[in-house]
Design a protein around this motif. Structure first.
Motif, PDB file in Angstrom:
ATOM      1  N   ALA A 104       0.877  -1.018   0.094  1.00  0.00           N
ATOM      2  CA  ALA A 104       0.165   0.067  -0.110  1.00  0.00           C
ATOM      3  C   ALA A 104       0.749   1.387   0.225  1.00  0.00           C
ATOM      4  CB  ALA A 104      -1.248  -0.046   1.017  1.00  0.00           C
ATOM      5  N   SER A 105       1.990   1.254   0.739  1.00  0.00           N
ATOM      6  CA  SER A 105       2.737   2.443   0.879  1.00  0.00           C
ATOM      7  C   SER A 105       3.368   2.799  -0.515  1.00  0.00           C
ATOM      8  CB  SER A 105       3.782   2.254   1.877  1.00  0.00           C
ATOM      9  OG  SER A 105       3.251   2.183   3.126  1.00  0.00           O
ATOM     10  N   LEU A 106       3.793   1.827  -1.115  1.00  0.00           N
ATOM     11  CA  LEU A 106       4.327   1.627  -2.477  1.00  0.00           C
ATOM     12  C   LEU A 106       3.480   2.400  -3.582  1.00  0.00           C
ATOM     13  CD1 LEU A 106       7.034  -0.995  -2.730  1.00  0.00           C
ATOM     14  CD2 LEU A 106       7.751   1.392  -2.410  1.00  0.00           C
ATOM     15  N   GLU A 117       6.653   5.123 -12.754  1.00  0.00           N
ATOM     16  CA  GLU A 117       6.765   3.946 -13.606  1.00  0.00           C
ATOM     17  C   GLU A 117       7.343   2.861 -12.415  1.00  0.00           C
ATOM     18  OE1 GLU A 117       7.466   3.915 -17.849  1.00  0.00           O
ATOM     19  OE2 GLU A 117       8.697   5.669 -17.092  1.00  0.00           O
ATOM     20  N   VAL A 118       8.394   3.367 -11.455  1.00  0.00           N
ATOM     21  CA  VAL A 118       8.973   2.531 -10.552  1.00  0.00           C
ATOM     22  C   VAL A 118       9.001   3.125  -9.433  1.00  0.00           C
ATOM     23  CG1 VAL A 118      11.167   1.467  -9.962  1.00  0.00           C
ATOM     24  CG2 VAL A 118      10.522   1.850 -12.432  1.00  0.00           C
ATOM     25  N   ALA A 119       8.921   2.317  -8.079  1.00  0.00           N
ATOM     26  CA  ALA A 119       8.951   2.896  -6.701  1.00  0.00           C
ATOM     27  C   ALA A 119       9.775   1.703  -5.927  1.00  0.00           C
ATOM     28  CB  ALA A 119       7.421   3.384  -6.285  1.00  0.00           C
ATOM     29  N   PHE A 120      10.522   2.404  -4.842  1.00  0.00           N
ATOM     30  CA  PHE A 120      10.995   1.552  -3.999  1.00  0.00           C
ATOM     31  C   PHE A 120      11.208   2.263  -2.540  1.00  0.00           C
ATOM     32  CE2 PHE A 120      14.400   3.925  -6.271  1.00  0.00           C
ATOM     33  CZ  PHE A 120      15.266   4.183  -5.091  1.00  0.00           C
ATOM     34  N   ALA A 121      11.763   1.401  -1.623  1.00  0.00           N
ATOM     35  CA  ALA A 121      11.732   2.138  -0.473  1.00  0.00           C
ATOM     36  C   ALA A 121      12.808   1.521   0.440  1.00  0.00           C
ATOM     37  CB  ALA A 121      10.608   2.163   0.375  1.00  0.00           C
ATOM     38  N   ASP A 122      12.917   1.621   1.771  1.00  0.00           N
ATOM     39  CA  ASP A 122      13.923   1.244   2.675  1.00  0.00           C
ATOM     40  C   ASP A 122      13.619  -0.487   2.948  1.00  0.00           C
ATOM     41  OD1 ASP A 122      15.249   3.480   2.566  1.00  0.00           O
ATOM     42  OD2 ASP A 122      14.317   4.201   4.632  1.00  0.00           O
ATOM     43  N   GLN A 123      14.794  -0.957   3.445  1.00  0.00           N
ATOM     44  CA  GLN A 123      14.668  -2.539   3.777  1.00  0.00           C
ATOM     45  C   GLN A 123      15.176  -2.573   5.209  1.00  0.00           C
ATOM     46  OE1 GLN A 123      17.449  -3.719   0.600  1.00  0.00           O
ATOM     47  NE2 GLN A 123      15.807  -5.154  -0.078  1.00  0.00           N
ATOM     48  N   TYR A 124      14.461  -3.198   6.086  1.00  0.00           N
ATOM     49  CA  TYR A 124      15.144  -3.725   7.418  1.00  0.00           C
ATOM     50  C   TYR A 124      16.236  -4.655   6.929  1.00  0.00           C
ATOM     51  CZ  TYR A 124      11.447  -1.441  10.105  1.00  0.00           C
ATOM     52  OH  TYR A 124      10.865  -0.560  10.827  1.00  0.00           O
ATOM     53  N   HIS A 210      11.393   7.120   1.675  1.00  0.00           N
ATOM     54  CA  HIS A 210      12.257   6.840   2.872  1.00  0.00           C
ATOM     55  C   HIS A 210      11.461   6.299   3.927  1.00  0.00           C
ATOM     56  CE1 HIS A 210      15.517   7.092   5.582  1.00  0.00           C
ATOM     57  NE2 HIS A 210      15.006   8.136   6.196  1.00  0.00           N
ATOM     58  N   ARG A 211      10.986   5.010   3.704  1.00  0.00           N
ATOM     59  CA  ARG A 211      10.311   4.403   4.708  1.00  0.00           C
ATOM     60  C   ARG A 211      10.431   2.693   4.706  1.00  0.00           C
ATOM     61  NH1 ARG A 211       3.752   4.894   3.980  1.00  0.00           N
ATOM     62  NH2 ARG A 211       4.567   7.110   4.222  1.00  0.00           N
ATOM     63  N   TYR A 212      10.356   2.012   5.711  1.00  0.00           N
ATOM     64  CA  TYR A 212      10.650   0.593   5.658  1.00  0.00           C
ATOM     65  C   TYR A 212       9.519  -0.057   5.340  1.00  0.00           C
ATOM     66  CZ  TYR A 212      14.999   1.283   8.302  1.00  0.00           C
ATOM     67  OH  TYR A 212      16.493   1.780   8.879  1.00  0.00           O
ATOM     68  N   VAL A 213       9.529  -0.698   4.081  1.00  0.00           N
ATOM     69  CA  VAL A 213       8.623  -1.586   3.523  1.00  0.00           C
ATOM     70  C   VAL A 213       8.791  -3.110   3.530  1.00  0.00           C
ATOM     71  CG1 VAL A 213       7.743   0.709   2.193  1.00  0.00           C
ATOM     72  CG2 VAL A 213       9.144  -1.243   1.099  1.00  0.00           C
TER      73      VAL A 213
END
Length: 325
Positions: A104-106, A117-124, A210-213
């Motif tokens: 949902a966040s992405l 076209e492309v989205a990504f975020a942070d990884q724990y 900038h959020r952990y997903v």
């Protein structure tokens, strides 16, 4: 738009039945429920198949295929992309997993940027048992240029892939673009990096949140670990890929930044695999990778090269580059 948008979550797996349950349960627990979960199983036995049939047979969102014979990493992922029927595609490896609101966040980013076209975020970063290390998580993302200051639409989408800011999983992208780029079977263990680079180079808009997903599980058992000290290593293939790319002049600084990270690794690989001349060539063609002689690694790598020359002379071998598959 977000509720009606179908997301295909692709899960390649190979001999990890003890881990894939956490991955699949995280997908099924997503707050965005319009999903399908595509599993491509390259396992050498039937344990994963039995688990899927027992635990998830009742859920029509889970679509499982046992690859016989196995396809290998790149072709397995490519087959998942080809099977996807969603508007968006997300990838998560079998030992990793999503935060409950990760999809949902992405997906919400497309509400703000319809041409995205492309989205990504942070990884724990988590250990083999799934314990989160918050300090290592922060270091992991910072090492790959994922910081608060970088959040937003990327000014140079191609740079995002080249400098490895784009993660190997936990991302989302338009399905048509993902299918067009797909995974390449000719780049060995480097297929994740090559795909990410080519995807971002082809995209007009890429967003970093900038959020952990998602959760990235770091273990000692992986394909990349088994090849990292050999001439099959992903880093060497990545070096050759980046070097050969035809890029717009505006992306040359990104190429240089990527090679600054890769060149010393390649020098070490060549020196340790009976190719000291190749190691010397790479070291002196990329002096900026060693801060023009002010990096201690430069002298350590020179010692590795010297040792390789001495060892090969003692064995009566020519100091030539190794042959690649």
């Amino acid at each position: 738009m977000t509720t009606s948008c179908k997301v295909s979550i692709c899960v390649p797996t190979c001999n990890r039945p003890e881990l894939i349950v956490e991955c699949l349960d995280s997908c099924l627990a997503q707050t965005h429920t319009n999903i399908e979960i595509l599993i491509g199983d390259d396992s050498s036995d039937s344990r994963t198949q039995a688990l899927i049939e027992t635990r998830y047979a009742h859920d029509a969102r889970v679509r499982y295929v046992k690859n016989e014979p196995s396809l290998g990493q790149a072709r397995n992922v490519a087959s998942l992309f080809a099977r996807a029927s969603g508007d968006k595609i997300a990838l998560i490896h079998d030992d990793d997993y999503f935060a409950n609101d990760g999809i949902a966040s992405l997906l919400e980013l497309w509400q703000q940027h319809p041409q995205l076209e492309v989205a990504f975020a942070d990884q724990y970063e988590v250990d083999a048992q799934g314990n989160v290390d918050t300090s290592k998580s922060a270091e992991l993302n910072a090492d790959f240029h994922r910081t608060a200051l970088a959040q937003g639409l990327q000014k140079q989408p191609g740079r995002t892939g080249l400098v490895q800011m784009f993660p190997n999983n936990g991302w989302m992208a338009n399905a048509d673009l993902v299918k067009r780029i797909s995974y390449r079977d000719d780049v060995g263990m480097c297929c994740d990096y090559v795909f990410g680079s080519e995807l971002c180079l082809a995209a007009s808009q890429v967003y970093y949140l900038h959020r952990y997903v998602s959760y990235y599980r770091k273990t000692d058992v992986s394909i990349s670990h088994s090849t990292r000290g050999s001439t099959f290593a992903a880093s060497l293939t990545a070096f050759e890929f980046v070097t050969a790319l035809e890029l717009d002049a505006s992306l040359e600084p990104a190429r240089r930044l990527a090679l600054r990270r890769l060149a010393p690794i390649v020098v070490s690989l060549y020196a340790k695999n009976d190719a000291p001349l190749a190691a010397l060539r790479v070291a002196f063609e990329h002096p900026y990778a060693y801060a023009y002689g002010f990096d201690a690694r430069f002298y350590y790598h020179l010692s590795l090269i010297a040792r390789a020359f001495i060892t090969m002379k003692w064995r009566g071998l020519p100091p030539s580059a190794p042959r690649f598959p």
